[in-house]
Design an enzyme around this catalytic site. Structure first.
Site, short mmCIF file in Angstrom:
data_model
loop_
_atom_site.label_atom_id
_atom_site.label_comp_id
_atom_site.label_asym_id
_atom_site.label_seq_id
_atom_site.Cartn_x
_atom_site.Cartn_y
_atom_site.Cartn_z
N ASP A 103 0.85 -1.20 0.00
CA ASP A 103 0.00 0.00 0.00
C ASP A 103 0.88 1.25 0.00
O ASP A 103 2.02 1.21 0.48
CB ASP A 103 -0.82 0.11 1.29
CG ASP A 103 -1.69 -1.08 1.54
OD1 ASP A 103 -1.99 -1.80 0.58
OD2 ASP A 103 -2.05 -1.28 2.71
N1 URA Z 1 -1.17 -5.91 4.04
C1 URA Z 1 -1.60 -4.63 4.06
O1 URA Z 1 -2.59 -4.32 4.71
N2 URA Z 1 -0.93 -3.73 3.33
C2 URA Z 1 0.17 -4.01 2.62
O2 URA Z 1 0.75 -3.13 1.98
C3 URA Z 1 0.61 -5.34 2.61
C4 URA Z 1 -0.08 -6.27 3.34
#
Ligand code: URA
Length: 234
Positions: A103
């Site tokens: 993310d």
């Molecule tokens: N889980 C999440 O919530 N975000 C990420 O970037 C990777 C795994």
């Protein structure tokens, strides 16, 4: 590989421009032999362009420390992870991609490659490369969450199947580590929210045998790795 194909594969020029490069004498073999455009079976590892070896002649594999605030996308608005990589990596053909995504507001370890087959194999649901995340939450993590994550019964909103068993370690009231064996959309944030401990800070610290701490990478830095460390018999 033909020499003209090689020059475009590694991002020096287009295939159409390759003959001019070859004529100008910028391309040679490591024993000093000049190479013609049509020469077949040129080993990229033996080619020098302007006297320098071709970078990553056998495919590009790099571990990158993704900083906060950039997106793992080639085309979204705003800061992109690709803006932080050496521009010549994007001129390769095929260009580099991230293996899966993190993310925008997650930092940490992500793999970069120009090998589509490696990228596919690593993200396949049949491949269980464990990934470890460290996080801080805005509420204390309930002790029962350890068993809930381990049980393989946690059903996230909108998902047809429960999450696979995952190892949750509570390291402080609002801090922990979670090891996942699959990759679902926003999985860590959604699992922790589901057990009552919303994540406010998230970092991926391990992918299989690669550990951010051992690699000693600052945000925005990368290091090459050997893809064989991910082969099942490694
Ligand atoms: N889980 C999440 O919530 N975000 C990420 O970037 C990777 C795994």
């Amino acid at each position: 590989m033909r020499t003209d194909a090689l020059l475009s594969r590694f991002g020096y020029c287009s295939r159409k421009e390759a003959p001019a490069w070859l004529k100008s004498g910028r391309v040679a073999l490591d024993d000093g032999t000049a190479v013609s455009a049509a020469r077949q079976n040129v080993d990229p590892a033996r080619v020098l362009v302007d006297g320098r070896p071709v970078p990553f002649p056998n495919g590009l594999y790099a571990a990158f420390h993704k900083p906060l605030g950039c997106t793992c996308s080639h085309k979204e608005d705003g800061a992109l992870i690709y803006d932080l990589l050496p521009p010549e990596w994007l001129r390769r053909n095929p260009p580099v991609n991230t293996v899966g995504r993190l993310d925008k507001e997650t930092s940490g370890l992500i793999l970069i490659t120009d090998n589509g087959a490696f990228e596919h194999a690593m993200t396949s649901p049949r491949r269980h490369v464990p990934k470890v995340y460290e996080f801080t939450t805005s509420a204390p993590i309930p002790a029962e969450a350890v068993a809930t994550c381990a049980a393989g019964t946690l059903l996230l909103n909108g998902e047809p199947t429960p999450c696979k068993p995952a190892e949750l370690e509570i390291t402080a009231a609002c801090e922990g580590r979670l090891t996942l064996h699959e990759g679902r959309y926003h999985q860590v944030r959604r699992m922790l929210a589901a057990v009552g401990a919303p994540v406010v800070d998230l970092q991926r610290v391990e992918i299989g045998p690669l550990r951010l701490a051992d690699l000693n990478l600052q945000p925005g830095e990368w290091r090459a790795f050997d893809p064989d460390i991910f082969s099942p018999q490694a």
